[in-house]
Structures are given as structure tokens and as C-alpha cells.
Design an enzyme around this catalytic site. Structure first.
Site, PDB file in Angstrom:
ATOM      1  N   TYR A 142       0.829  -1.215   0.000  1.00  0.00           N
ATOM      2  CA  TYR A 142       0.000   0.000   0.000  1.00  0.00           C
ATOM      3  C   TYR A 142       0.860   1.261   0.000  1.00  0.00           C
ATOM      4  O   TYR A 142       0.402   2.336  -0.370  1.00  0.00           O
ATOM      5  CB  TYR A 142      -0.942   0.027   1.211  1.00  0.00           C
ATOM      6  CG  TYR A 142      -2.022  -1.051   1.207  1.00  0.00           C
ATOM      7  CD1 TYR A 142      -2.181  -1.917   0.131  1.00  0.00           C
ATOM      8  CD2 TYR A 142      -2.884  -1.202   2.286  1.00  0.00           C
ATOM      9  CE1 TYR A 142      -3.150  -2.902   0.133  1.00  0.00           C
ATOM     10  CE2 TYR A 142      -3.862  -2.193   2.289  1.00  0.00           C
ATOM     11  CZ  TYR A 142      -3.984  -3.037   1.212  1.00  0.00           C
ATOM     12  OH  TYR A 142      -4.949  -4.021   1.215  1.00  0.00           O
ATOM     13  N   LYS A 191       3.652 -15.398   2.782  1.00  0.00           N
ATOM     14  CA  LYS A 191       3.547 -16.188   1.556  1.00  0.00           C
ATOM     15  C   LYS A 191       4.977 -16.505   1.117  1.00  0.00           C
ATOM     16  O   LYS A 191       5.428 -16.111   0.024  1.00  0.00           O
ATOM     17  CB  LYS A 191       2.787 -15.340   0.511  1.00  0.00           C
ATOM     18  CG  LYS A 191       2.442 -16.056  -0.772  1.00  0.00           C
ATOM     19  CD  LYS A 191       1.312 -17.065  -0.629  1.00  0.00           C
ATOM     20  CE  LYS A 191       1.080 -17.785  -1.941  1.00  0.00           C
ATOM     21  NZ  LYS A 191       0.281 -19.000  -1.793  1.00  0.00           N
ATOM     22  N   ASP A 223      -2.799 -18.150   2.316  1.00  0.00           N
ATOM     23  CA  ASP A 223      -3.974 -18.811   1.726  1.00  0.00           C
ATOM     24  C   ASP A 223      -4.516 -19.877   2.678  1.00  0.00           C
ATOM     25  O   ASP A 223      -5.734 -20.013   2.858  1.00  0.00           O
ATOM     26  CB  ASP A 223      -3.654 -19.389   0.338  1.00  0.00           C
ATOM     27  CG  ASP A 223      -2.255 -19.961   0.218  1.00  0.00           C
ATOM     28  OD1 ASP A 223      -1.487 -19.879   1.199  1.00  0.00           O
ATOM     29  OD2 ASP A 223      -1.923 -20.505  -0.848  1.00  0.00           O
ATOM     30  N   ASP A 247      -5.155  -6.742   6.072  1.00  0.00           N
ATOM     31  CA  ASP A 247      -6.365  -6.033   5.652  1.00  0.00           C
ATOM     32  C   ASP A 247      -7.438  -7.054   5.279  1.00  0.00           C
ATOM     33  O   ASP A 247      -8.589  -6.989   5.726  1.00  0.00           O
ATOM     34  CB  ASP A 247      -6.000  -5.160   4.431  1.00  0.00           C
ATOM     35  CG  ASP A 247      -7.089  -4.166   4.082  1.00  0.00           C
ATOM     36  OD1 ASP A 247      -8.058  -4.055   4.854  1.00  0.00           O
ATOM     37  OD2 ASP A 247      -6.969  -3.503   3.030  1.00  0.00           O
ATOM     38  N   ASP A 251     -10.901  -8.516   7.695  1.00  0.00           N
ATOM     39  CA  ASP A 251     -12.303  -8.403   7.274  1.00  0.00           C
ATOM     40  C   ASP A 251     -12.974  -9.770   7.326  1.00  0.00           C
ATOM     41  O   ASP A 251     -14.125  -9.901   7.745  1.00  0.00           O
ATOM     42  CB  ASP A 251     -12.409  -7.831   5.852  1.00  0.00           C
ATOM     43  CG  ASP A 251     -12.577  -6.317   5.863  1.00  0.00           C
ATOM     44  OD1 ASP A 251     -12.151  -5.694   6.863  1.00  0.00           O
ATOM     45  OD2 ASP A 251     -13.137  -5.758   4.906  1.00  0.00           O
TER      46      ASP A 251
END
Ligand code: NAD
Length: 364
Positions: A142, A191, A223, A247, A251
């Protein structure tokens, strides 16, 4: 104690939910003898309309001069077509970077009174959901370079993901310290089978583990983590991860606990001045209707009392008041069960704030 709180009401339901959190903070002042003063900060679409800038520098200064910042939500369809650098949501990144808050802390906890609101199977919920996601907040993709260019006649977009050892170490330490104060289990999510930044992440976490022998560290690919959160969330105590993974996972984690309207978050850096907000957005679809759930914002105010003001009894008083309101059957529309609701009564945003403030003052 006296504290100065910078207040960003923002757009959409922001002003409605922040008003209720302030009502509850005022009840804390009356019960515990504190004085909180509120410094109003214009930010978001409303600030763009007024000042031509969603976060004028003077407003950021007000936040930096406060003891902590209480934030509602910003953005909405009215400002969707503004250029990227003028979009209100972009300024949330500027606010976080300006305040130097690099650690975002989001609890995923199911309130027993709302167990039926979880989309997970009852036997999965019954094993318990009580974990925290510690997300790195001012690094990673980001904040890397973003560019779109034309190559061989077609548009090519690039977003750069960068992490330094130092950035990983400071958030890693928050993960270990948080786990140490809870059940002592830390899951580091990355990852590393694909990304160099994740391989660095993993090696730094393993180096730090030697300093925290009382914390059990495990690695998990992002994942797999997304699957495990819905398969068996009871396995998690603290998850520490980078900005974008955090992020998305937070959620997902909010959804399994019932409603997005219930979840608070705190963002902290190296000082006690933190940024406290609900995790949801400005919900323009329900703005101005007195049906938004203010509990996420009220619980964010409780986190401010606990983490920035070192007022654990006051924070407990607010959390106990929320619990009492739920136990007594008071529900905003988003947490109102569709059937079998004999003991539940639907109330609006303002009434929920009034009731929680009253429980705080009464002491439950
Ligand atoms: P949202 O979180 O605002 O809303 C998603 C859904 O959840 C909507 O149906 C909404 O009505 C509901 N909801 C959210 N909060 C609720 C509450 N307290 N009580 C009851 N229901 C609630 O997400 P969105 O619709 O994708 O975004 C709307 C705007 O908010 C966009 O402009 C977006 O960019 C912005 N946004 C801001 C923030 C922030 O300020 N931190 C975060 C996310 C999105």
C-alpha cells in the site's frame, strides 16, 4: 485525569456513531472523575467540501497534538470520482503515516449473546472465537511505488511491495508482546513459498522467537490462514502479518463474529497517542437513518482507555456495559435475529448509545 481527544467524525454514519462513543466517554468521566476534552478535526469528504483537501495539514497537526484520536469513518459516493490523491480514503493512509502508527490491532471475538449471528456452524462457534490480528499498517504494497504506464501499446500497472528488516522486527515484537499477554500463541502469516518479502518476514520472526521463549511461534501461509479462520478459528490466539494480508484476513475475521458494526480497532506506534476506530466504512446506504450500530466505535473508545490512557477499570466498565446491553436484549438492526427474538428489542443508534452510557454510569 485530563485527556485531550481529537475527534474525526467524518462522513456517512461517522458523525452518528462518534456521537454515541462520546456519550459513553462522558459517562466514564462522570463515574470515574476524569475530564476529557474533544478537539474537532475535519477529515474526509466533508473536509474536501470545506477546505478542498480531505486532510488539511492543520487538521493532522491537531491529531498529533492530542492524547489520542477517535475516528468514525470517511468517504462516500459523492467523492468517488475525485482523482486518486484527493480521495478521502487515501488520506486515511496519510493520517496513519503522519501519526506513525504502524501496528493495527483488531480483535476477532464472538460475544456469547450474538453466537447465532455468526455464519459459521454452531459446533465451530462453540469451540470459541477469541483472537487478535496484529497488522503492519504503514509499509508493504500500500505504501510502495504505484505506477501505470504504456508498454507496447497496452497499459501496464505496477505496485511495489517492500519490507525492511527493521519494519518487520518492530511489528513482530508487537505480535510477540501481545501473545505474551494472552494465551502465548503467535501465528506468523506470510507467503514465503512465493515472495522474497515473506521469506525475510519469516526469518526475522524466527530470530525474534529466541527472545520470547514463553511464546509458541508457528508459521502459516496466507492462503491456508484464510481457510483455517473459517474452518477452526479456535486455534488462533494472535496472528501477526503484513499490511495487505492483514487487511483481507481481518475483514474475514470480522464476518465470522457476526456483524462488522461490532468490531473496534486500535493503531499504535512508539508513543501512547493512538488512532481508534471501528473497522467498517461510512455506510452511506444507512447514513442519517439512526440505524447504524455504534458498538464498534464505543468498543474502540474502550480500547483507547485501555491502551493509550492506561485506564483498565474504565475500559472494563465500557465493555461490561456493552455486554449488559446485549444480555438485556437490546439490538441494533444489524444484530437483530430474524426469528426467535422474543428476548430481543430493536433500537436505534442513539438509544443504543444512551443505554450503554447508562450502564457505564450505573456500574454493571
Ligand atoms: P461499509 O463498511 O461502509 O459498509 C458495508 C456494509 O456494512 C453496508 O451494508 C453497511 O450498511 C454495513 N455497515 C457498516 N457499518 C455498519 C454499522 N456500524 N452498523 C450497521 N451496518 C453497518 O463499506 P462500503 O460500503 O464498502 O464503503 C462505504 C464507504 O466507506 C466507501 O466510500 C469506502 O471507501 C469507505 N470506507 C471507509 C473506511 C474508513 O473510513 N475507515 C473503511 C472502509 C470503507
Amino acid at each position: 485525569m485530563e485527556k485531550k481527544i481529537a475527534v474525526i467524525r467524518g462522513d456517512g454514519i461517522g458523525p452518528e456513531i462518534v456521537a454515541e462513543a462520546i456519550k459513553v466517554l462522558d459517562a466514564v468521566c462522570r463515574r470515574f472523575g476524569h475530564t476529557f476534552t474533544y478537539d474537532e478535526v475535519d477529515m474526509g469528504g466533508c473536509a474536501y467540501d470545506k477546505w478542498g483537501d480531505p486532510l488539511p495539514p492543520a487538521m493532522l497537526e491537531k491529531c498529533l497534538a492530542s492524547d489520542s484520536v477517535l475516528f468514525g469513518a470517511i468517504g462516500g459516493p459523492k467523492w468517488n470520482d475525485l482523482p486518486g490523491d484527493k480521495r478521502p480514503e487515501k488520506d486515511l493512509l496519510r493520517l496513519r503515516a503522519g501519526m506513525g502508527v504502524y501496528s493495527n490491532n483488531r480483535p476477532a471475538k464472538i460475544w456469547p449473546q450474538l453466537a447465532s449471528a455468526s455464519p459459521l456452524r454452531p459446533d465451530t462457534v462453540a469451540r470459541g472465537i477469541d483472537f487478535i490480528i496484529v497488522r503492519e499498517l504503514i509499509g508493504g504494497i500500500y505504501f510502495g511505488e504505484h505506477r501505470t504506464e504504456t508498454v507496447d501499446g497496452q497499459a501496464v500497472a505496477t505496485d511495489v511491495l517492500v519490507y525492511s528488516e527493521k519494519e518487520i522486527e518492530r511489528i513482530g515484537r508487537i505480535g510477540f508482546e501481545t501473545a505474551r499477554k494472552r494465551r502465548g500463541k503467535l501465528t506468523s502469516v506470510e507467503k514465503s513459498n512465493v515472495l522474497d518479502s515473506s521469506r525475510l518476514w519469516r526469518s526475522v520472526m524466527h530470530r525474534l522467537a529466541a527472545e520470547y521463549p514463553d511464546v509458541e511461534l508457528s508459521d502459516m501461509l496466507v492462503d491456508n490462514c484464510a481457510m483455517q479462520i473459517v474452518k477452526d478459528p479456535s486455534q488462533f490466539d494472535v496472528i501477526v502479518t503484513e499490511n495487505m494480508f492483514g487487511d483481507i484476513l481481518s475483514d474475514e475475521a470480522s464476518m465470522i463474529t457476526g456483524s462488522i458494526g461490532m468490531i473496534p480497532s486500535s493503531s499504535l506506534g512508539d508513543t501512547s497517542c493512538g488512532l481508534y476506530e471501528p473497522i467498517h466504512g461510512s455506510a452511506p446506504d444507512i447514513a442519517g437513518m439512526d440505524i447504524a450500530n455504534p458498538i464498534g466505535t464505543i468498543l474502540a473508545a474502550a480500547m483507547m482507555l485501555r491502551f493509550s490512557f492506561d485506564m483498565p477499570a474504565e475500559a472494563d466498565a465500557v465493555e461490561n456495559a456493552v455486554s449488559a446491553a446485549l444480555t438485556d436484549g437490546w439490538r441494533c438492526a444489524d444484530i437483530m435475529p430474524e426469528s426467535g427474538a422474543e428476548n430481543c428489542r430493536k433500537i436505534g443508534c442513539r438509544e443504543m448509545g444512551d443505554r450503554i452510557a447508562a450502564y457505564v454510569e450505573k456500574g454493571v
